[in-house]
Enzyme design. Structure first.
Site, short mmCIF file in Angstrom:
data_model
loop_
_atom_site.label_atom_id
_atom_site.label_comp_id
_atom_site.label_asym_id
_atom_site.label_seq_id
_atom_site.Cartn_x
_atom_site.Cartn_y
_atom_site.Cartn_z
N LYS B 97 -11.26 -2.50 -5.67
CA LYS B 97 -10.47 -1.30 -5.93
C LYS B 97 -9.01 -1.70 -5.80
O LYS B 97 -8.54 -2.02 -4.71
CB LYS B 97 -10.80 -0.20 -4.91
CG LYS B 97 -9.83 0.98 -4.99
CD LYS B 97 -10.15 2.08 -3.99
CE LYS B 97 -8.99 3.05 -3.88
NZ LYS B 97 -9.27 4.17 -2.97
N GLY B 158 -5.60 11.74 1.34
CA GLY B 158 -5.72 12.36 2.65
C GLY B 158 -5.19 13.78 2.77
O GLY B 158 -5.21 14.35 3.85
#
Lengths: 72, 257
Positions: B97, B158
């Site tokens: 990733k 987040g």
């Protein structure tokens, strides 16, 4: 290499004194690190696991030893 | 259910889990099991002999899942490429990733460095999953250089602000020849379902599960939502209309007229 010989290297940002003719394998042993659990970079070059025993460390080398932690 | 195909490999689950922010390794492992995820992301950090329990390689390997190392901490393409090579050494898989977000304030991915790193890593045989801004032009460029999927953000990492990029993600999907995976910002399973209904191939969730009151239960809820959203997409949603259309006869019940 014979007799007492030390070289100064930097391991994960900290000064480290390595005894003898230092290879990466020896450094891992000294630090009591399970070799399969870490990835290693010397002077920003990634060292494949298979090559570790052949990599002789030199005075001033910067060694980074990395593991997996949690991440997104 | 069709399988998720990434870099020539197939997966039953369309829910990818991040392993950050869990309060303990045990809770993380329970959540992974409950999610049914076959792909989980991990990060690289300096070995710390004082905290051996931080090392996730052992516990995750025992689960028999595929590890996707991220390049978090990289500030540019060169650092991300090195991180990917280190990750491959450890994970034994070619998945990476690509994650380059130099600004700690908003954690927005750097599109230029992400593109450069992805191009180099794809050329080097990695299965590249770039975390990217929800930009349809960049998505196409990343597809052109050989990425296995694109991973546009739903909202900032987040934050739990959900699919704030929904319209852009729709444009990416409409044009994409590779899987589109929404990564970051999801908070509720309903948002994961919405992403799948839109046509996403998978979603990547971390904070929403790790920071839930009961992470394993939330992981199970996300798994259901992802399946429902995917099934709905396959079933074909009805089209939207501007006017009401009765579902029952409009003849008067009492007079019959």
């Amino acid at each position: 290499m014979t007799g007492a010989f030390f070289m100064n290297i930097v391991v994960n940002g900290n000064q480290h004194e390595l005894a003898g003719a230092g290879t990466l394998d020896q450094l891992l042993k000294e630090l009591e690190i399970v070799p399969e659990r870490v990835a290693i970079m010397v002077n920003d070059r990634v060292i494949p696991k298979l090559n570790r025993k052949d990599v002789a460390l030199r005075e001033g080398d910067r060694v980074e030893i990395l593991t997996f932690i949690g991440g997104g | 259910m069709n399988k998720l195909k990434l870099g020539g490999k197939e997966f039953e689950s369309r829910l990818i889990l991040g392993t950050g922010k869990f309060s303990s390794v045990e809770i993380m492992l329970e959540a992974i099991k409950a999610s049914g995820a076959e792909l989980v992301t991990v990060a690289l950090r300096r070995f710390n002999r004082d905290r051996p329990s931080d090392d996730l390689l052992g516990p995750l390997t025992r689960l028999g899942i595929t590890l996707v190392p991220n390049t978090s901490g990289a500030r540019n393409a060169a650092e991300a490429v090195r991180a990917a090579q280190l990750g491959r050494e450890l994970s034994g898989s070619s998945f990476v990733k690509v994650e380059i977000h130099p600004n700690p304030h908003h954690l927005m991915p750097d599109p230029i460095e992400t593109y450069e790193a992805s191009r180099e890593l794809a050329r080097d045989g990695f299965i590249v999953l770039p975390y990217m801004p929800a930009d349809p032009v960049l998505a196409k460029r990343l597809e052109d250089v050989g990425c296995a999927a694109v991973m546009p953000l739903g909202s900032a990492i987040g934050t739990g602000q959900g699919l704030s990029t929904a319209e852009m993600v729709k444009l990416i999907i409409a044009d994409s020849g590779i899987p589109v995976i929404v990564d970051a910002g999801l908070r509720a399973p309903s948002e994961a379902a919405a992403a799948m209904e839109m046509g996403c191939s998978a979603v990547l969730v971390n904070s929403a599960i790790a920071a839930a009151g009961h992470p394993a239960a939330m992981a199970a809820a996300f798994a259901i939502a992802v399946k429902a959203g995917y099934a709905a997409r396959q079933a074909g949603l009805m089209s939207r209309g501007d006017h009401a259309v009765a579902t029952s006869p409009l003849t008067s019940f009492l007079t019959g007229s």
